[in-house]
Design a protein around this motif. Structure first.
Motif, PDB file in Angstrom:
ATOM      1  N   LYS A 160       0.609  -1.368   0.192  1.00 17.49           N
ATOM      2  CA  LYS A 160      -0.088  -0.029  -0.085  1.00 17.49           C
ATOM      3  C   LYS A 160       0.831   1.316  -0.017  1.00 17.49           C
ATOM      4  O   LYS A 160       0.381   2.084  -0.684  1.00 17.49           O
ATOM      5  CB  LYS A 160      -0.945   0.230   1.376  1.00 17.49           C
ATOM      6  N   ALA A 161       2.062   1.305   0.722  1.00 21.90           N
ATOM      7  CA  ALA A 161       2.926   2.414   0.620  1.00 21.90           C
ATOM      8  C   ALA A 161       3.554   2.482  -0.485  1.00 21.90           C
ATOM      9  O   ALA A 161       4.002   3.809  -0.848  1.00 21.90           O
ATOM     10  CB  ALA A 161       4.015   2.081   1.800  1.00 21.90           C
ATOM     11  N   THR A 162       3.746   1.647  -1.316  1.00 22.20           N
ATOM     12  CA  THR A 162       4.315   1.735  -2.905  1.00 22.20           C
ATOM     13  C   THR A 162       3.453   2.635  -3.688  1.00 22.20           C
ATOM     14  O   THR A 162       4.032   3.345  -4.542  1.00 22.20           O
ATOM     15  CB  THR A 162       4.564   0.456  -3.444  1.00 22.20           C
ATOM     16  N   THR A 163       2.310   2.777  -3.198  1.00 21.35           N
ATOM     17  CA  THR A 163       1.215   3.756  -3.983  1.00 21.35           C
ATOM     18  C   THR A 163       1.215   5.332  -3.500  1.00 21.35           C
ATOM     19  O   THR A 163       0.451   5.931  -4.312  1.00 21.35           O
ATOM     20  CB  THR A 163      -0.037   3.278  -4.051  1.00 21.35           C
ATOM     21  N   THR A 164       1.821   5.415  -2.483  1.00 24.73           N
ATOM     22  CA  THR A 164       1.918   6.731  -1.779  1.00 24.73           C
ATOM     23  C   THR A 164       2.758   7.705  -2.530  1.00 24.73           C
ATOM     24  O   THR A 164       2.714   8.929  -2.245  1.00 24.73           O
ATOM     25  CB  THR A 164       1.971   6.598  -0.370  1.00 24.73           C
ATOM     26  N   LYS A 165       3.901   7.081  -3.100  1.00 27.54           N
ATOM     27  CA  LYS A 165       5.022   8.104  -3.591  1.00 27.54           C
ATOM     28  C   LYS A 165       5.803   8.889  -2.363  1.00 27.54           C
ATOM     29  O   LYS A 165       6.119   9.656  -2.323  1.00 27.54           O
ATOM     30  CB  LYS A 165       4.567   9.001  -4.485  1.00 27.54           C
ATOM     31  N   ASP A 166       5.838   8.243  -1.174  1.00 27.58           N
ATOM     32  CA  ASP A 166       6.213   8.630  -0.003  1.00 27.58           C
ATOM     33  C   ASP A 166       7.404   7.617   0.377  1.00 27.58           C
ATOM     34  O   ASP A 166       7.146   6.504   0.872  1.00 27.58           O
ATOM     35  CB  ASP A 166       5.448   8.647   1.147  1.00 27.58           C
ATOM     36  N   ALA A 167       8.595   7.898   0.211  1.00 32.19           N
ATOM     37  CA  ALA A 167       9.854   7.144   0.369  1.00 32.19           C
ATOM     38  C   ALA A 167       9.955   6.943   1.766  1.00 32.19           C
ATOM     39  O   ALA A 167      10.249   5.706   2.345  1.00 32.19           O
ATOM     40  CB  ALA A 167      10.965   7.826  -0.325  1.00 32.19           C
ATOM     41  N   THR A 168       9.478   7.635   2.698  1.00 32.40           N
ATOM     42  CA  THR A 168       9.402   7.513   4.227  1.00 32.40           C
ATOM     43  C   THR A 168       8.842   6.337   4.379  1.00 32.40           C
ATOM     44  O   THR A 168       9.100   5.506   5.243  1.00 32.40           O
ATOM     45  CB  THR A 168       9.394   8.765   4.742  1.00 32.40           C
ATOM     46  N   ALA A 169       7.495   6.327   4.143  1.00 29.55           N
ATOM     47  CA  ALA A 169       6.542   5.456   4.406  1.00 29.55           C
ATOM     48  C   ALA A 169       7.044   4.211   4.017  1.00 29.55           C
ATOM     49  O   ALA A 169       6.973   2.954   4.501  1.00 29.55           O
ATOM     50  CB  ALA A 169       5.123   5.723   3.819  1.00 29.55           C
ATOM     51  N   VAL A 170       7.578   4.185   2.746  1.00 34.46           N
ATOM     52  CA  VAL A 170       8.173   2.826   1.978  1.00 34.46           C
ATOM     53  C   VAL A 170       9.234   2.270   2.998  1.00 34.46           C
ATOM     54  O   VAL A 170       9.316   1.089   3.361  1.00 34.46           O
ATOM     55  CB  VAL A 170       8.621   3.034   0.583  1.00 34.46           C
ATOM     56  N   ALA A 171      10.286   3.055   3.666  1.00 39.77           N
ATOM     57  CA  ALA A 171      11.127   2.473   4.159  1.00 39.77           C
ATOM     58  C   ALA A 171      10.754   1.864   5.699  1.00 39.77           C
ATOM     59  O   ALA A 171      11.387   1.168   6.168  1.00 39.77           O
ATOM     60  CB  ALA A 171      12.278   3.795   4.587  1.00 39.77           C
ATOM     61  N   THR A 172       9.629   3.027   6.408  1.00 43.03           N
ATOM     62  CA  THR A 172       9.185   2.519   7.587  1.00 43.03           C
ATOM     63  C   THR A 172       8.251   0.961   7.496  1.00 43.03           C
ATOM     64  O   THR A 172       8.817  -0.003   8.246  1.00 43.03           O
ATOM     65  CB  THR A 172       8.262   3.431   8.280  1.00 43.03           C
ATOM     66  N   GLN A 173       7.612   0.927   6.457  1.00 36.28           N
ATOM     67  CA  GLN A 173       6.764  -0.419   6.264  1.00 36.28           C
ATOM     68  C   GLN A 173       7.932  -1.628   5.651  1.00 36.28           C
ATOM     69  O   GLN A 173       7.795  -2.946   6.141  1.00 36.28           O
ATOM     70  CB  GLN A 173       5.883  -0.242   4.961  1.00 36.28           C
ATOM     71  N   SER A 174       9.005  -1.058   5.164  1.00 36.98           N
ATOM     72  CA  SER A 174      10.084  -2.271   4.868  1.00 36.98           C
ATOM     73  C   SER A 174      10.652  -2.763   6.074  1.00 36.98           C
ATOM     74  O   SER A 174      10.909  -3.842   6.100  1.00 36.98           O
ATOM     75  CB  SER A 174      11.353  -1.581   3.530  1.00 36.98           C
ATOM     76  N   LYS A 175      10.989  -1.757   7.083  1.00 40.40           N
ATOM     77  CA  LYS A 175      11.709  -2.337   8.214  1.00 40.40           C
ATOM     78  C   LYS A 175      10.582  -3.229   8.723  1.00 40.40           C
ATOM     79  O   LYS A 175      10.979  -4.213   9.562  1.00 40.40           O
ATOM     80  CB  LYS A 175      11.962  -1.314   9.021  1.00 40.40           C
ATOM     81  N   ALA A 176       9.188  -2.850   8.862  1.00 35.20           N
ATOM     82  CA  ALA A 176       8.166  -3.765   9.622  1.00 35.20           C
ATOM     83  C   ALA A 176       8.170  -4.879   9.070  1.00 35.20           C
ATOM     84  O   ALA A 176       7.963  -6.237   9.854  1.00 35.20           O
ATOM     85  CB  ALA A 176       6.974  -2.959   9.525  1.00 35.20           C
ATOM     86  N   VAL A 177       8.529  -5.283   7.584  1.00 38.55           N
ATOM     87  CA  VAL A 177       8.411  -6.447   6.964  1.00 38.55           C
ATOM     88  C   VAL A 177       9.530  -7.382   7.444  1.00 38.55           C
ATOM     89  O   VAL A 177       9.390  -8.532   7.635  1.00 38.55           O
ATOM     90  CB  VAL A 177       8.467  -6.508   5.439  1.00 38.55           C
ATOM     91  N   VAL A 178      10.653  -6.861   7.379  1.00 39.01           N
ATOM     92  CA  VAL A 178      11.923  -7.552   7.857  1.00 39.01           C
ATOM     93  C   VAL A 178      11.712  -8.013   9.327  1.00 39.01           C
ATOM     94  O   VAL A 178      12.106  -9.210   9.345  1.00 39.01           O
ATOM     95  CB  VAL A 178      13.057  -6.537   7.699  1.00 39.01           C
TER      96      VAL A 178
END
Length: 230
Positions: A160-178
């Motif tokens: 979902k974050a990948t559709t926001t064009k928000d790099a900060t949100a993508v980084a945050t969610q990527s950490k949550a996935v890891v």
């Protein structure tokens, strides 16, 4: 973009866990090879704890199968411009991750915690322990199901974050996935269906509530000394 770089490093570290599944497959393959010169009767001899070892192999296979699509998603997102991926790729990753996570959950339910007997005394199992393991197994399976749900939730949030064009949100969610993937890996290792690690220097492995304690991994036999000539 420092947070994206850190997330990429964390994702690369999790990829190392794939070695776990690869090693299990290699062991299973080698076990079926008949050494040269071995007679047919010996080749057909049963392997001690074969059923338990097969279940452990299935557990490792399902775990490695779940790690792969999640790390592939992380790699695709972290290498994309601002973490944006195409809609078609989003659907592809969603389908692959769901299928893999379902396999982990189904394997945990089908193979309750039942560690192999390192001494090969499958026929001398303590019936009290066997009953206790069956009684406690659902609790470990429930924790595994929670870990699976956590990975599913985290990957959905990342997509979902990948559709926001928000790099900060993508980084945050990527950490949550890891983190969720590490939780899943730890849960599968601790649920009692795999042998405890025996590498010197590692701390004692805790166990999940209601999980059978993992059987210790067997020690490799030492090489006998060569007798002196008279």
């Amino acid at each position: 973009m420092r947070s994206l770089v850190s997330s990429r490093a964390a994702a690369a570290a999790v990829c190392a866990a794939l070695v776990l599944g690869t090693a299990g497959t290699a062991v299973a393959t080698t076990a079926h090879e008949t050494p040269a010169g071995v007679g047919a009767d010996v080749a057909r001899a049963p392997i001690a704890d074969a059923e338990a070892l097969k279940q452990q192999t299935q557990t490792l296979t399902s775990l490695s199968g779940a790690i792969t699509p999640v790390t592939e998603l992380l790699t695709a997102v972290l290498e994309a411009d601002n973490g944006q991926i195409a809609a078609a790729d989003v659907q592809k990753h969603q389908a692959a991750i769901k299928k893999a996570l379902d396999a982990v959950k189904n394997t945990a339910q089908a193979n309750p915690a039942k560690p192999a007997d390192p001494a090969g005394n499958a026929g001398n199992a303590n019936p009290v322990n066997a009953v206790g393991a069956d009684h406690k197994a659902p609790a470990a399976a429930d924790v595994t199901a929670q870990a699976v749900a956590s990975v599913q939730k985290a990957t959905d949030a990342l997509l979902k974050a990948t559709t926001t064009k928000d790099a900060t949100a993508v980084a945050t969610q990527s950490k949550a996935v890891v983190t969720s993937l590490v939780n899943l890996t730890t849960t599968v290792v601790m649920n009692g269906s795999l042998p405890a690690p025996n590498l010197p220097g590692l701390p004692e492995l805790p166990k999940l509530p209601g999980a059978e304690a993992p059987a210790p991994a067997p020690e490799l036999p030492g090489v006998p000394s060569t007798p002196k000539l008279p």
